[in-house]
Write an enzyme that holds these catalytic residues in place. Structure first.
Site, PDB file in Angstrom:
ATOM      1  N   ASP A 209       1.368   4.819  -6.229  1.00 33.91           N
ATOM      2  CA  ASP A 209       0.230   5.312  -5.471  1.00 33.91           C
ATOM      3  C   ASP A 209      -0.919   5.674  -6.417  1.00 33.91           C
ATOM      4  O   ASP A 209      -0.708   6.280  -7.474  1.00 33.91           O
ATOM      5  CB  ASP A 209       0.699   6.559  -4.707  1.00 33.91           C
ATOM      6  N   GLU A 273      -0.882   0.416  -6.896  1.00 34.42           N
ATOM      7  CA  GLU A 273      -1.993   0.501  -5.945  1.00 34.42           C
ATOM      8  C   GLU A 273      -3.250   0.700  -6.784  1.00 34.42           C
ATOM      9  O   GLU A 273      -3.727   1.805  -7.006  1.00 34.42           O
ATOM     10  CB  GLU A 273      -1.838   1.657  -4.955  1.00 34.42           C
TER      11      GLU A 273
HETATM   12  C1  GLC Z   1      -2.882   6.073  -1.355  1.00 37.10           C
HETATM   13  C2  GLC Z   1      -2.018   5.944  -0.116  1.00 37.10           C
HETATM   14  C3  GLC Z   1      -2.637   6.722   0.977  1.00 37.10           C
HETATM   15  C4  GLC Z   1      -2.695   8.169   0.571  1.00 37.10           C
HETATM   16  C5  GLC Z   1      -3.422   8.328  -0.770  1.00 37.10           C
HETATM   17  C6  GLC Z   1      -3.164   9.676  -1.362  1.00 37.10           C
HETATM   18  O1  GLC Z   1      -4.120   5.499  -1.200  1.00 37.10           O
HETATM   19  O2  GLC Z   1      -1.825   4.588   0.197  1.00 37.10           O
HETATM   20  O3  GLC Z   1      -1.950   6.578   2.201  1.00 37.10           O
HETATM   21  O4  GLC Z   1      -3.335   8.938   1.544  1.00 37.10           O
HETATM   22  O5  GLC Z   1      -2.988   7.402  -1.715  1.00 37.10           O
HETATM   23  O6  GLC Z   1      -1.836   9.768  -1.810  1.00 37.10           O
END
Ligand code: GLC
Ligand code: CA
Length: 537
Positions: A209, A273
């Site tokens: 994440d 991500e």
């Molecule tokens: C990422 C996740 C999202 C979350 C954010 C904070 O973007 O995919 O759902 O709210 O991180 O952890």
């Protein structure tokens, strides 16, 4: 790049060219009638997962959490959320999935913890607390103002004042998600132990994440105003977050993690991500001098328009920006950005099939979001049923709940997601005809199309590293050769005629199944959104 990552075809590592499927656990299958999906539910649906021809599943957050951000606010990195099951349930799932050739990835949230995590609770007790330096604290500016101008994902200041100590703490997301201080070596050792903890238990890897955000500028400099060079998706308010995120120091973290991943047999996988809109910068996360993440999400692709020229352009840019040997990823839906059958296709299943076929025939790893294989669209969740705090905090946001609604298995009440008498945690959309059971019975359904395509992709290793050659590109159609096959895609709502530079061979999968097994030839007439994949000659 390690030598083995340069290899192609049969010798490519298992995750390169693979197909992953994101299971949003709370919404996939409830096994105990409480209205919330769980790990046992996934276990019971392994046959279905097997029928999709996928290589791995990524489970949205499974760790204990107060759920202010639905699991992205973790309170124990080595636990299992009691709503979702137990350690035993997770182990049973990991083991049985493995027996069927499906690897399991967990979601790991290293940028921030929950404010209910024991580390933060202790840190908050005062400036001399043992865990104080695990988080980012700073004194107020004059007039008790926040330490700098940083803006959180909700558009509000990224700092919250702490009465006890008279200091502010940083949170790039909700105030209940305090950012960890990655300048502290103890944070590194802790997360390395978390990786090993799960890898030792047979988990295949992690989706990381906010992978671009771990480090913050050590001088906490103000973020500058955004310019035209900053795409809207990367801005924080009207700022370009070059000091609050995207710091170069993060790369050492991934070099270290990669070494640990590759010390396992078979190798474990790290999928970031990476919220980067420039493919060169995205490529940096794969590692330039030394290997870093195995795979990185490709957000420029997600946010591209869905026309032949736009898709061809973003694909070419993806392939050009990444280091040699890196595996690009293709995905179009997730729990934050909503579903591509709505965003790209306006709910038209012909366009959905076209998008699936293009993603499945590009060289690289593909990540489906649950329901993509059905053509599932966003659900209009009425305001009184919306529960996502992050989007509720942003006026005008379409809401992330729209893409997180329960999986429709049948046409009955609650769609077989949970028992008819339960109250699902989020409402279902119209599942009278859009459900697994109905699509299984319909030879023309998106699901049956995906199954043919998924099998072909897997058996022919179409996603394995290869060169992509564009044979034809115009306002309607894109025809390319990659992975040992030729893809012909009419990405427009009008019929099209194409004259290819050479003959191509047998049609392997087509959105017009009557064309399958015939020869594609050189001159093709295509219906609106018609797509096919054929042998090269
Ligand atoms: C990422 C996740 C999202 C979350 C954010 C904070 O973007 O995919 O759902 O709210 O991180 O952890
Ligand atoms: Ca349940």
């Amino acid at each position: 790049m390690a030598d083995r990552d340069r290899l192609s075809g049969d010798a490519a590592p298992w995750w390169s060219g693979a197909t992953f499927y994101q299971v949003y656990v709370r919404s996939w299958q409830d096994s105990n009638g409480d209205g919330t999906g769980d790990l046992q539910g996934i276990y019971e649906r392994l046959d279905y997962l097997g029928s999709l021809g996928i290589d791995g599943i990524w489970l949205s957050p499974t760790m204990p959490s107060p759920n202010t951000d639905w699991g992205y606010d973790v309170s124990d990195y080595k636990g299992v959320h009691p709503d979702l099951g137990t350690h035993e349930d997770l182990s049973r799932l990991v083991k049985e999935a493995r027996n069927r050739g499906i690897s399991v990835l967990l979601d790991l949230v290293p940028n921030h913890t929950s404010s209910a995590h024991p580390w933060f609770v202790e840190a908050r007790s005062g400036p001399s607390a043992e865990y104080r330096d695990w988080y980012v604290w700073a004194p107020p500016k004059e007039g008790n103002a926040p330490p700098n101008n940083w803006i959180s994902a909700t558009g509000a200041p990224a700092w919250t004042y702490d009465e006890t100590s008279g200091q502010y703490y940083l949170h790039n997301f909700l105030p209940t998600q305090p950012d960890l201080n990655w300048w502290n070596p103890a944070v590194h050792s802790e997360f390395e132990s978390v990786l090993r903890y799960w890898w030792d238990r047979g988990v295949a890897g992690f989706r990381i994440d906010v992978a671009h955000g771990l480090y913050k500028d050590d001088q906490l400099r103000d973020d500058p105003p955004a310019t035209d060079a900053d795409p809207p998706q990367t801005r924080r308010g009207n700022l370009s977050p070059i000091y609050s995120e995207h710091r170069p120091e993060v790369h050492q973290v991934y070099r270290a993690w990669r070494n640990i991943a590759d010390s396992y047999e078979p190798g474990r996988v790290l999928l970031g991500e990476t919220w980067e809109f420039d493919h060169k910068r995205l490529g940096d996360y794969y590692g330039r001098e030394a290997p870093e993440l195995h795979l990185c999400f490709n957000f420029p692709f997600v946010f591209s328009g869905f026309s032949a020229k736009e898709i061809a352009k973003v694909v070419e840019s993806s392939l050009a920006g990444l280091p040699a040997g890196a595996t690009p990823t293709w995905t179009a839906s997730n729990h934050d950005v909503g579903r591509f059958p709505t965003r790209w296709c306006g709910g038209d299943n012909r366009a959905v099939k076209a998008a699936l076929l293009v993603m499945a025939t590009l060289p690289g790893t593909m990540v489906l979001y649950y329901g993509d294989e059905l053509g599932m669209t966003d659900v209009d969740v009425p305001p009184e049923l919306q529960i996502d705090e992050m989007s509720l905090a942003q006026p005008g946001h379409p809401g992330r709940d729209r893409g997180r609604t329960p999986m429709p298995w049948t046409g009955e009440k609650n769609a077989g997601f949970t028992v008819p008498s339960a109250r699902p945690w989020l409402p279902l959309g119209d599942h009278s005809s859009l459900n697994v059971q109905a699509e299984e019975a319909d030879p023309q359904s998106v699901l049956n199309f995906w199954r043919r395509l998924g099998r072909l992709r897997r058996s022919r290793k179409i996603g394995a590293p290869s060169q992509l050659e564009t044979l034809l590109l115009d306002d309607q159609c894109w025809v390319y050769r990659a992975g040992g096959v030729v893809t012909v895609a009419n990405l427009s709502p009008e019929a099209a005629r194409v004259l290819l530079p050479r003959q191509i061979g047998k049609v392997l999968v087509s959105s017009s199944p009557e064309k399958e097994a015939g020869d594609a030839g050189q001159r093709l007439s295509l219906g609106p959104w018609e797509v096919l994949v054929a042998d090269e000659a």
